[in-house]
Each structure stands twice: as C-alpha cells, then as structure tokens.
Design a protein around this motif. Sequence first.
Motif, PDB file in Angstrom:
ATOM      1  N   HIS A 175       3.059  -3.931   6.431  1.00  0.00           N
ATOM      2  CA  HIS A 175       2.146  -2.808   6.203  1.00  0.00           C
ATOM      3  C   HIS A 175       2.196  -1.878   7.409  1.00  0.00           C
ATOM      4  O   HIS A 175       2.941  -2.082   8.368  1.00  0.00           O
ATOM      5  N   SER A 176       1.335  -0.848   7.370  1.00  0.00           N
ATOM      6  CA  SER A 176       1.018  -0.054   8.553  1.00  0.00           C
ATOM      7  C   SER A 176      -0.438   0.325   8.359  1.00  0.00           C
ATOM      8  O   SER A 176      -1.045  -0.029   7.351  1.00  0.00           O
ATOM      9  N   HIS A 197       0.863  -1.188   0.000  1.00  0.00           N
ATOM     10  CA  HIS A 197       0.000   0.000   0.000  1.00  0.00           C
ATOM     11  C   HIS A 197       0.896   1.233   0.000  1.00  0.00           C
ATOM     12  O   HIS A 197       1.823   1.330   0.805  1.00  0.00           O
ATOM     13  N   ARG A 219      -3.420   3.457  -1.633  1.00  0.00           N
ATOM     14  CA  ARG A 219      -4.017   2.205  -1.193  1.00  0.00           C
ATOM     15  C   ARG A 219      -4.771   1.546  -2.346  1.00  0.00           C
ATOM     16  O   ARG A 219      -4.807   0.339  -2.485  1.00  0.00           O
ATOM     17  N   GLU A 236       2.151   3.191   3.123  1.00  0.00           N
ATOM     18  CA  GLU A 236       2.617   2.384   4.262  1.00  0.00           C
ATOM     19  C   GLU A 236       4.098   2.079   4.095  1.00  0.00           C
ATOM     20  O   GLU A 236       4.508   0.980   3.722  1.00  0.00           O
TER      21      GLU A 236
HETATM   22 ZN    ZN Z   1      -1.771  -2.047   4.061  1.00  0.00          ZN
END
Ligand code: ZN
Length: 378
Positions: free
Chosen positions: A180-181, A42, A93, A45
């Motif tokens: 991810h974050s 994403h 995203r 992230e």
């Molecule tokens: Zn993500």
Amino acid sequence: MKPTIETLNLFKLASGDEFFLQLYKFVGKRSNKKVYIQSNLHGSEIVGNAVITQLIDCLSTLKKSQIDGEIWLVPVCNPLGTNQRNHFFSSGRYNSYDGKDWNRIFWDYEKFCYDLDEFVQQNLKFDSLTIQENFLQQQRIAFSKQLEKINNPSSAPLFEQYRYQLQSLSMDANYVIDIHSSSNECIDYLFCFPGQQQESAKYFHIDYGILMDTYDGDAFDEAFMKPWLALENKFEKLGRKINIDRESWTLELGSGMKMDPESVNIGVNGIKNYLVKKEILKLENYSLIPQDITLVSRQNIRNYYAPTGGMIQNRLSLKTQVKAGDKLYEILSFNKQGNLPEIINVYAEKDGFIFDISTNYSVNQGDYVLALCSHDLS
Ligand SMILES: [Zn+2]
C-alpha cells in the motif's frame, strides 16, 4: 526463469465488460513454501505496481535453482478501485457502490473457528508442520462455504466475491505481503504483528513500523494472520511452543497517486532482503544485514482534524520534528458575518514528528489534516 502467467476472471460489469486479475508465478526447484505479494488494493495506492514489476524483472534473471518455493505476484489487484476517478483524483479507497473500505472486507477464519480448542487437543501429538497442514485444511473447508454461497442462486455481494478471489490465492501462503501507500503524503513504513515478525521486520530496511498491538479490522494482513496467531496462542496456553511459519505484512510506501522512485527502491530491496532471509531466494554474494527498525504502537500516531473549515497554510512538512506547543499549521478561515478572514493557529499536543499529511489543503471542519507520531525521528 520466466514466470508463468495466469489471467483470472474476476467479475462482469453491466456493460458486458469484464475485470480480470493477472497472476505471475515463479515456481522454484521445490514448492514447499509460498510467498504471495499483491499491490494496489486501494485505488490510489499505485506504488506497489512498480515494486512488483521490478521484482518480476529481478526474479526473471534467476535460475530455477535459486528460488526455493513459489512466489506469486498480483499487481493491480483491485481493478475497480484502480480505475475509479473523481476529477483529477484517483479515489478508490472505498467501493463507491456500498461505501466499504476495500481493505476492511476480508474473511477472518478466527471469527468462525468455533472448535479451536478441540482442534488443538486433537493435534497435540503432532509436529509443528503437520499441525499447520491440518489447520490449513480445516480453514480451507470453512472457506469453501464462501464459494458455495457465491454459487447459490441468491449469490453474494460483490465484496464477498472479490475477497474470495484474493484469499483463495493467498490462504495457503507462508508469507503474505500487501503493498500500500498512504492515500495522502507519508513516510515509508510497515505494519508488523507482534512476536517473531518483529525480528523479520529488520530485513525490510525500513526505518519505521507500526506494531499491530490492537487490531480487528478485517484487513487483508489481519485476515491472513489472525487465525495463525490464535492457533499459536492456544498451544502456548497449554505450554507448547509451536513454530508457525506464517508472516503477514502491509508495506506502506510513500504517498498516494505517486510512484516515488525512492519508495519503490525501498520496497524492492526490502522484499528481496526478506525473501533471502526466509531462504526463498538464494542469491550469490548477497550480503544480508539486519537494520534496526523503530516499531511504534498505533497509540503513538495522533491524527489532527481541522477544528474549523478553511484553507490550510504554512503547514510543517513531512518528517519535521516538533515539540509540544509548536505551531503545526494555520487555517485561513472565512466567515459570512461581515468580518475579515482570520488566521487560526493549530499547535502540537505532544512531541513527535510529522508522519503523514493530507493532499488537499482545503478542509471542512473535522477533515483530516495531518498525523503526528509521538516518537523521536532518530
Ligand atoms: Zn491502503
């Protein structure tokens, strides 16, 4: 040891510019097991890129004999998403071309494995390792049809070409870690599949995890793990417990558009611990202690959406413990009816703690504001 570095062509843009992936490979004294780690699927992230860089530095100090297996690392694994911008925001995203979430596009063999019963019957006589090799081979054959499609004159949409690249790098791995974050502001946590992974989760030294008790989203971790879980279950139904040496993780390290040093540390140390536990890394004088992790069901996370449009103010901060009925935030609400602006209070439905909060304090009605985890922050 130094990694070998491979630059892989990803795709070409209208302008003639091209995108690439760069793969860093550490190949130890035996190549019997494989770990695949990627970051930044994403666009906003970015934290995993720092984690992977530190892991590369750390692995580079080791001798070949200290790595048992192969470790493949791909930072900035989604150049289109990473480079996407809307004013100051890094918004990648969703693919802006087709609107798809970059982590809901992956090819899931479980959905196409129509002859699983037959496969299990034919493999009952084999040991766990042979069964896994045979199953991987079958999965690869089915997956190769994806490439055939891409290479046809009619070709395939970009998301299919993209996922082919990532999945062809990771499909034969034993352990997959996708970093991810939150796209917003969030605590550090991981996603964990039920079963043997619940034990392994303790080695990441992360306080919280979400147990994937319900899932079917074509996410990267799911697409890797679901076929193996289906295989395991099918054998179990016939009374045979096979040891599937496959695990898949999504680490969620803090907030979007940030590389918070604390979250980076948690990622680096957690992955190192995990690789030691899995006997991929042989580190001298390294003490390895499991740490309890609180695994909550997805149903424990409740998103709160704005009941009306306005500006968020006096919102409780991340990790705040709340009781049902406590005020979570206020909406400063404007009108066009000749009245003064008013303040609307929003209260917690359940006890819990603030798990995630939106970056933007301006909300249209129905916009996401925060997530509450209905579990004690102990
Ligand atoms: Zn993500």
